[in-house]
Write an enzyme that holds these catalytic residues in place. Structure first.
Site, PDB file in Angstrom:
ATOM      1  N   LYS A  65     -36.889 -50.220   4.122  1.00  0.00           N
ATOM      2  CA  LYS A  65     -37.251 -51.244   3.131  1.00  0.00           C
ATOM      3  C   LYS A  65     -36.233 -51.256   1.987  1.00  0.00           C
ATOM      4  O   LYS A  65     -35.811 -52.322   1.536  1.00  0.00           O
ATOM      5  CB  LYS A  65     -38.679 -50.988   2.616  1.00  0.00           C
ATOM      6  CG  LYS A  65     -39.736 -51.279   3.684  1.00  0.00           C
ATOM      7  CD  LYS A  65     -41.139 -50.783   3.349  1.00  0.00           C
ATOM      8  CE  LYS A  65     -42.057 -50.973   4.554  1.00  0.00           C
ATOM      9  NZ  LYS A  65     -43.422 -50.482   4.381  1.00  0.00           N
ATOM     10  N   GLN A 109     -46.757 -46.762   0.370  1.00  0.00           N
ATOM     11  CA  GLN A 109     -46.696 -46.642   1.829  1.00  0.00           C
ATOM     12  C   GLN A 109     -47.972 -45.995   2.369  1.00  0.00           C
ATOM     13  O   GLN A 109     -48.442 -44.984   1.850  1.00  0.00           O
ATOM     14  CB  GLN A 109     -45.447 -45.815   2.220  1.00  0.00           C
ATOM     15  CG  GLN A 109     -45.161 -45.745   3.709  1.00  0.00           C
ATOM     16  CD  GLN A 109     -44.782 -47.083   4.341  1.00  0.00           C
ATOM     17  OE1 GLN A 109     -44.290 -47.988   3.658  1.00  0.00           O
ATOM     18  NE2 GLN A 109     -45.008 -47.222   5.629  1.00  0.00           N
ATOM     19  N   ASP A 132     -47.406 -56.133  -0.579  1.00  0.00           N
ATOM     20  CA  ASP A 132     -47.976 -55.924   0.757  1.00  0.00           C
ATOM     21  C   ASP A 132     -49.078 -56.943   1.049  1.00  0.00           C
ATOM     22  O   ASP A 132     -49.464 -57.122   2.199  1.00  0.00           O
ATOM     23  CB  ASP A 132     -48.624 -54.528   0.838  1.00  0.00           C
ATOM     24  CG  ASP A 132     -47.680 -53.484   1.395  1.00  0.00           C
ATOM     25  OD1 ASP A 132     -46.914 -53.820   2.315  1.00  0.00           O
ATOM     26  OD2 ASP A 132     -47.731 -52.340   0.911  1.00  0.00           O
TER      27      ASP A 132
HETATM   28  N1  GUN Z   1     -47.823 -48.531   6.823  1.00  0.00           N
HETATM   29  C1  GUN Z   1     -47.661 -49.210   7.989  1.00  0.00           C
HETATM   30  N2  GUN Z   1     -47.393 -50.512   7.756  1.00  0.00           N
HETATM   31  C2  GUN Z   1     -47.379 -50.662   6.419  1.00  0.00           C
HETATM   32  C3  GUN Z   1     -47.150 -51.783   5.573  1.00  0.00           C
HETATM   33  O1  GUN Z   1     -46.928 -52.913   6.008  1.00  0.00           O
HETATM   34  N3  GUN Z   1     -47.215 -51.527   4.226  1.00  0.00           N
HETATM   35  C4  GUN Z   1     -47.482 -50.290   3.724  1.00  0.00           C
HETATM   36  N4  GUN Z   1     -47.545 -50.164   2.400  1.00  0.00           N
HETATM   37  N5  GUN Z   1     -47.703 -49.235   4.486  1.00  0.00           N
HETATM   38  C5  GUN Z   1     -47.642 -49.424   5.829  1.00  0.00           C
END
Ligand code: GUN
Length: 311
Positions: A65, A109, A132
């Site tokens: 990211k 996350q 998100d």
């Molecule tokens: N863990 C797995 N997919 C995601 C996501 O799209 N966002 C976040 N914050 N954690 C994740």
């Protein structure tokens, strides 16, 4: 930005949807917009990620990211906290980031360690910085048709569908997944496109009777059926001419080579939906920044979000 224009010739090879190519096209648009707005406002958009613990998979996703942000000119900062961080410590970091005017996107996350309540943490993030799209207000916005800060993987799927030159109205979408991150938000995005939506999951009886009805089949099971018979979705389960979107990683759910002969379009794994997910996160950071820079308040954000701006 014009993500709605059908550009399928640019990113499909035959009937195979090349997600990396589509992601590249959209990231180039994002990069241009980031440069323009950074020049205009005098500061770049900024994403802050929070990672609790040392799960290597989560750490890798977070690194990806940051790398993607860097490539389009979005500033990013990471907070890597030890696995024994308390819920209160994490909450106080989030409150601090909520107040920090230089931060436009906050991403915690998931999954979090068991002693921390995910819902409490996600609900504490300022919804206008919740890139998100997991916070209660953004889920509420999605229920009312606003897609601006919605979950990245479903947005990636919807953007693939929007970018194909097909009429989705009245078509039957079958989703195999009912998770909060993928299946549930995807229902709303597909309803917004006037599709008829069926959701299947691990307790669904006679899965094939549903998948055979699908004009658009979206599958995110993510495990092998068995050693000798690994694919949950085989050619006999797919309607001739269906669009097949395989969200499962790292190995797809779909018997790609055989299903490809029946599908009008199909996504590969890897290189299908995957690259679109981070692209939609970048889009969300840009959206959060744009509204912040325009000094809009939550009501304006909602009003524009309900109109489906930037989707
Ligand atoms: N863990 C797995 N997919 C995601 C996501 O799209 N966002 C976040 N914050 N954690 C994740």
């Amino acid at each position: 930005m014009s993500f709605l224009e059908p550009i399928s010739e640019e990113f499909c090879e035959g009937n195979v949807i090349k997600g990396r190519r589509l992601a590249k096209i959209i990231r180039a648009e994002i990069k241009e917009e980031v440069a323009r707005l950074t020049e205009l406002h005098g500061y770049p958009p900024k994403l802050v990620t929070v990672l609790v613990g040392d799960d290597p998979g989560s750490a890798m996703y977070v690194r990806m990211k940051h790398k993607a942000c860097n490539k389009v000119g979005i500033a990013s900062e990471s907070h890597n906290l030890p696995a024994d961080t308390s819920q209160e410590e994490l909450l106080s970091l989030i409150y601090r980031l909520n107040k920090d005017v230089t931060v436009h996107g906050i991403l915690v996350q998931l999954p979090l360690p068991r002693h921390i309540d995910e819902e409490t943490i996600i609900s504490a993030i300022d919804p206008n910085k919740d890139v998100d799209g997991f916070s209660p207000r953004n889920i509420y916005r999605l229920f009312y048709g606003g897609e601006m800060l919605s979950s990245a993987t479903p947005q990636g799927i919807a953007t693939i569908l929007d970018s194909l030159n097909v009429n989705l109205t009245g078509k039957h979408a079958v989703i195999i997944n009912r998770s909060t991150i993928v299946g549930k938000p995807l229902i709303m995005l597909l309803l917004n496109r006037n599709m008829t939506v069926t959701v299947c999951h691990s307790k669904t009886k006679d899965l094939a009777s549903f998948t055979r009805q699908a004009d658009v089949l979206i599958t995110a099971i993510g495990r092998r059926k068995s050693e000798d018979d690994p694919y949950f979705i085989t050619a006999d389960m797919v309607k001739e001419g269906a669009i097949v979107i395989d969200v499962a990683t790292p190995l797809g759910d779909v018997d790609f080579e055989n299903v490809r002969c029946k599908a009008s379009y199909i996504t590969p794994v890897p290189g299908g939906v995957g690259p679109m997910t981070i692209t939609m996160l970048l889009k969300n950071v840009l959206a959060a920044y744009s509204f912040d820079a325009a000094q809009t308040n939550v009501f304006t954000m909602d009003a524009i979000s309900f109109g489906g701006y930037l989707t």
